[in-house]
Write a protein that holds these residues in place. Structure first.
Motif, PDB file in Angstrom:
ATOM      1  N   ASP A 167      -4.549  10.086   3.488  1.00  0.00           N
ATOM      2  CA  ASP A 167      -4.383   8.908   2.421  1.00  0.00           C
ATOM      3  C   ASP A 167      -5.554   8.499   1.878  1.00  0.00           C
ATOM      4  O   ASP A 167      -5.471   8.241   0.507  1.00  0.00           O
ATOM      5  CB  ASP A 167      -3.922   7.658   3.153  1.00  0.00           C
ATOM      6  CG  ASP A 167      -2.488   7.857   3.796  1.00  0.00           C
ATOM      7  OD1 ASP A 167      -1.546   8.823   3.461  1.00  0.00           O
ATOM      8  OD2 ASP A 167      -2.469   7.475   5.165  1.00  0.00           O
ATOM      9  N   ARG A 168      -6.655   8.417   2.480  1.00  0.00           N
ATOM     10  CA  ARG A 168      -8.044   8.072   1.854  1.00  0.00           C
ATOM     11  C   ARG A 168      -8.376   9.016   0.643  1.00  0.00           C
ATOM     12  O   ARG A 168      -8.918   8.820  -0.360  1.00  0.00           O
ATOM     13  CB  ARG A 168      -9.036   7.888   2.772  1.00  0.00           C
ATOM     14  CG  ARG A 168      -8.842   6.555   3.808  1.00  0.00           C
ATOM     15  CD  ARG A 168      -9.923   6.334   4.398  1.00  0.00           C
ATOM     16  NE  ARG A 168     -10.268   7.471   5.687  1.00  0.00           N
ATOM     17  CZ  ARG A 168      -9.975   7.295   6.876  1.00  0.00           C
ATOM     18  NH1 ARG A 168      -9.083   6.612   7.157  1.00  0.00           N
ATOM     19  NH2 ARG A 168     -10.148   8.262   7.516  1.00  0.00           N
ATOM     20  N   PHE A 169      -8.298  10.423   1.160  1.00  0.00           N
ATOM     21  CA  PHE A 169      -8.518  11.638  -0.062  1.00  0.00           C
ATOM     22  C   PHE A 169      -7.481  11.406  -1.089  1.00  0.00           C
ATOM     23  O   PHE A 169      -8.198  11.628  -2.282  1.00  0.00           O
ATOM     24  CB  PHE A 169      -8.281  12.853   0.872  1.00  0.00           C
ATOM     25  CG  PHE A 169      -8.429  14.219   0.018  1.00  0.00           C
ATOM     26  CD1 PHE A 169      -9.745  14.474  -0.195  1.00  0.00           C
ATOM     27  CD2 PHE A 169      -7.386  14.375  -0.503  1.00  0.00           C
ATOM     28  CE1 PHE A 169      -9.775  15.601  -1.170  1.00  0.00           C
ATOM     29  CE2 PHE A 169      -7.403  15.569  -1.564  1.00  0.00           C
ATOM     30  CZ  PHE A 169      -8.724  16.117  -1.816  1.00  0.00           C
ATOM     31  N   LEU A 170      -6.475  11.116  -0.694  1.00  0.00           N
ATOM     32  CA  LEU A 170      -5.659  11.112  -1.979  1.00  0.00           C
ATOM     33  C   LEU A 170      -5.981  10.025  -3.048  1.00  0.00           C
ATOM     34  O   LEU A 170      -5.934  10.204  -4.250  1.00  0.00           O
ATOM     35  CB  LEU A 170      -4.086  11.071  -1.642  1.00  0.00           C
ATOM     36  CG  LEU A 170      -3.293  12.339  -1.484  1.00  0.00           C
ATOM     37  CD1 LEU A 170      -1.828  11.911  -0.771  1.00  0.00           C
ATOM     38  CD2 LEU A 170      -3.240  13.157  -2.427  1.00  0.00           C
ATOM     39  N   ILE A 171      -6.227   8.805  -2.365  1.00  0.00           N
ATOM     40  CA  ILE A 171      -6.727   7.690  -3.244  1.00  0.00           C
ATOM     41  C   ILE A 171      -7.904   8.182  -3.918  1.00  0.00           C
ATOM     42  O   ILE A 171      -8.110   7.676  -5.296  1.00  0.00           O
ATOM     43  CB  ILE A 171      -6.806   6.268  -2.252  1.00  0.00           C
ATOM     44  CG1 ILE A 171      -5.422   5.913  -2.019  1.00  0.00           C
ATOM     45  CG2 ILE A 171      -7.639   5.324  -3.037  1.00  0.00           C
ATOM     46  CD1 ILE A 171      -4.658   5.398  -2.942  1.00  0.00           C
ATOM     47  N   ALA A 204      -4.585   3.418   6.852  1.00  0.00           N
ATOM     48  CA  ALA A 204      -4.690   4.874   6.091  1.00  0.00           C
ATOM     49  C   ALA A 204      -5.171   5.864   6.846  1.00  0.00           C
ATOM     50  O   ALA A 204      -6.181   5.600   7.441  1.00  0.00           O
ATOM     51  CB  ALA A 204      -5.668   4.469   4.771  1.00  0.00           C
ATOM     52  N   GLU A 205      -4.574   6.911   6.784  1.00  0.00           N
ATOM     53  CA  GLU A 205      -5.212   8.154   7.493  1.00  0.00           C
ATOM     54  C   GLU A 205      -6.005   8.777   6.569  1.00  0.00           C
ATOM     55  O   GLU A 205      -6.282   8.474   5.469  1.00  0.00           O
ATOM     56  CB  GLU A 205      -4.064   8.877   8.035  1.00  0.00           C
ATOM     57  CG  GLU A 205      -3.035   8.284   9.013  1.00  0.00           C
ATOM     58  CD  GLU A 205      -1.728   9.164   9.425  1.00  0.00           C
ATOM     59  OE1 GLU A 205      -1.885  10.333   8.840  1.00  0.00           O
ATOM     60  OE2 GLU A 205      -1.048   8.978  10.243  1.00  0.00           O
ATOM     61  N   ARG A 206      -6.726   9.818   7.081  1.00  0.00           N
ATOM     62  CA  ARG A 206      -7.674  10.688   6.287  1.00  0.00           C
ATOM     63  C   ARG A 206      -6.843  11.297   4.836  1.00  0.00           C
ATOM     64  O   ARG A 206      -7.634  11.215   4.033  1.00  0.00           O
ATOM     65  CB  ARG A 206      -8.280  11.762   6.983  1.00  0.00           C
ATOM     66  CG  ARG A 206      -9.330  12.667   6.321  1.00  0.00           C
ATOM     67  CD  ARG A 206      -9.799  13.549   7.089  1.00  0.00           C
ATOM     68  NE  ARG A 206     -10.611  13.163   8.382  1.00  0.00           N
ATOM     69  CZ  ARG A 206     -11.136  13.757   9.179  1.00  0.00           C
ATOM     70  NH1 ARG A 206     -10.964  15.293   9.484  1.00  0.00           N
ATOM     71  NH2 ARG A 206     -11.718  13.433  10.404  1.00  0.00           N
ATOM     72  N   LEU A 231       1.076  -1.112  -0.079  1.00  0.00           N
ATOM     73  CA  LEU A 231      -0.260  -0.008   0.039  1.00  0.00           C
ATOM     74  C   LEU A 231       0.919   1.086  -0.038  1.00  0.00           C
ATOM     75  O   LEU A 231       1.877   1.511   0.584  1.00  0.00           O
ATOM     76  CB  LEU A 231      -0.898  -0.101   1.140  1.00  0.00           C
ATOM     77  CG  LEU A 231      -1.995  -1.237   1.344  1.00  0.00           C
ATOM     78  CD1 LEU A 231      -2.577  -1.285   2.577  1.00  0.00           C
ATOM     79  CD2 LEU A 231      -2.818  -1.010   0.068  1.00  0.00           C
ATOM     80  N   PRO A 232       0.444   2.312  -0.610  1.00  0.00           N
ATOM     81  CA  PRO A 232       1.480   3.566  -0.743  1.00  0.00           C
ATOM     82  C   PRO A 232       1.525   4.056   0.638  1.00  0.00           C
ATOM     83  O   PRO A 232       2.798   4.750   0.671  1.00  0.00           O
ATOM     84  CB  PRO A 232       0.589   4.375  -1.665  1.00  0.00           C
ATOM     85  CG  PRO A 232      -0.859   3.918  -1.845  1.00  0.00           C
ATOM     86  CD  PRO A 232      -0.700   2.474  -1.335  1.00  0.00           C
ATOM     87  N   TRP A 233       0.790   3.966   1.496  1.00  0.00           N
ATOM     88  CA  TRP A 233       0.978   4.495   2.803  1.00  0.00           C
ATOM     89  C   TRP A 233       1.746   3.585   4.014  1.00  0.00           C
ATOM     90  O   TRP A 233       1.958   3.849   5.107  1.00  0.00           O
ATOM     91  CB  TRP A 233      -0.189   4.912   3.530  1.00  0.00           C
ATOM     92  CG  TRP A 233      -1.231   3.929   3.358  1.00  0.00           C
ATOM     93  CD1 TRP A 233      -1.347   2.911   4.556  1.00  0.00           C
ATOM     94  CD2 TRP A 233      -2.337   3.834   2.747  1.00  0.00           C
ATOM     95  NE1 TRP A 233      -2.371   2.331   4.314  1.00  0.00           N
ATOM     96  CE2 TRP A 233      -3.141   2.672   3.042  1.00  0.00           C
ATOM     97  CE3 TRP A 233      -2.690   4.521   1.434  1.00  0.00           C
ATOM     98  CZ2 TRP A 233      -4.495   2.276   2.220  1.00  0.00           C
ATOM     99  CZ3 TRP A 233      -3.891   4.092   0.729  1.00  0.00           C
ATOM    100  CH2 TRP A 233      -4.717   2.962   1.205  1.00  0.00           C
ATOM    101  N   GLY A 234       2.224   2.358   3.293  1.00  0.00           N
ATOM    102  CA  GLY A 234       3.076   1.662   4.112  1.00  0.00           C
ATOM    103  C   GLY A 234       1.911   0.381   4.644  1.00  0.00           C
ATOM    104  O   GLY A 234       1.158  -0.008   4.008  1.00  0.00           O
TER     105      GLY A 234
END
Length: 230
Positions: A27-31, A23-25, A16-19
């Motif tokens: 990360d979810r927004f970016l995806i 996923a934080e907020r 996963l891109p965040w490791g």
């Protein structure tokens, strides 16, 4: 290798891109934003032949369409549009999602590049080549992003990954965008009436062109899915 000598299968699940954590907020927004940007641009594909003749400025404003820029330049040549509007209207459509890719690179680092390149046999080599490109050319890589073969999203993500500030990135991105607009609008201006005639011809057959594009898109997705399954 396990204790009894048997080989332990390597975990091939994509990272996963965040490791490995949750996923934080952000990360979810970016995806979500990256996914929506792809769907947004895809949705404009069938609209291009419908709008290019009579409403090319909408294609510029909302998509940064090459066909829209060329047509607006041609209309400016024959006095049917303003050259200033032709240039300025394309800026939002071309830059609308660039900051998202920069932020992805800033937040996820190298993982963002891996996400955009995907599970390709030459992914590691491409990532290393991209890193060398950014370190070697720096700001120039952003300015010439439209004029070289590396996809712009990788250039923008690499800018964030390598620590370029957002303000600097946006200024360089704007310069590169204006150069691209000048080329496209200038091409239409040089062609003039012939480009307008082509746009009108496309508009007359827009329905058939749109249906053809839909068939091509669906056919390609079917072929990719079948190939992946095989």
């Amino acid at each position: 290798m396990s204790e009894d000598g048997a080989a332990v299968p390597r975990n091939t699940a994509p990272q996963l891109p965040w490791g490995d954590g949750h996923a934080e907020r952000a990360d979810r927004f970016l995806i979500a934003a990256i996914a929506l940007s792809s769907l947004y641009l895809l949705a404009w594909i069938p609209l291009t032949p419908v709008l290019v003749a009579d409403h090319p400025v909408l294609l510029e404003l909302f998509k940064g369409s090459l066909a829209g820029m060329v047509t607006m330049g041609a209309k400016a040549r024959i006095g049917e549009a303003s050259i200033v509007v032709a240039v300025l209207a394309a800026i939002p459509g071309l830059m609308i999602f660039d900051w998202i890719y920069w932020w992805a690179g800033k937040r996820w680092g190298r993982n963002a590049i891996d996400l955009f390149i995907g599970n390709h046999p030459k992914a590691a080599a491409r990532t290393a080549r991209l890193e060398r490109l950014i370190h070697r050319f720096g700001w120039l890589a952003i300015v010439i992003a439209y004029f070289q073969p590396v996809p712009g999203v990788l250039i923008y993500a690499a800018a964030g990954w390598t620590g370029m500030r957002l303000r600097t990135f946006l200024i360089l991105d704007l310069i590169g965008t204006l150069l691209w607009i000048a080329l496209c609008v200038g091409l239409g201006y040089a062609i003039g009436q012939d480009a307008v005639d082509v746009a009108k011809a496309v508009g007359r057959y827009a329905l058939w062109v749109t249906l053809g594009l839909v068939v091509v898109i669906i056919g390609r997705q079917w072929w990719v899915a079948r190939r992946s399954a095989a």
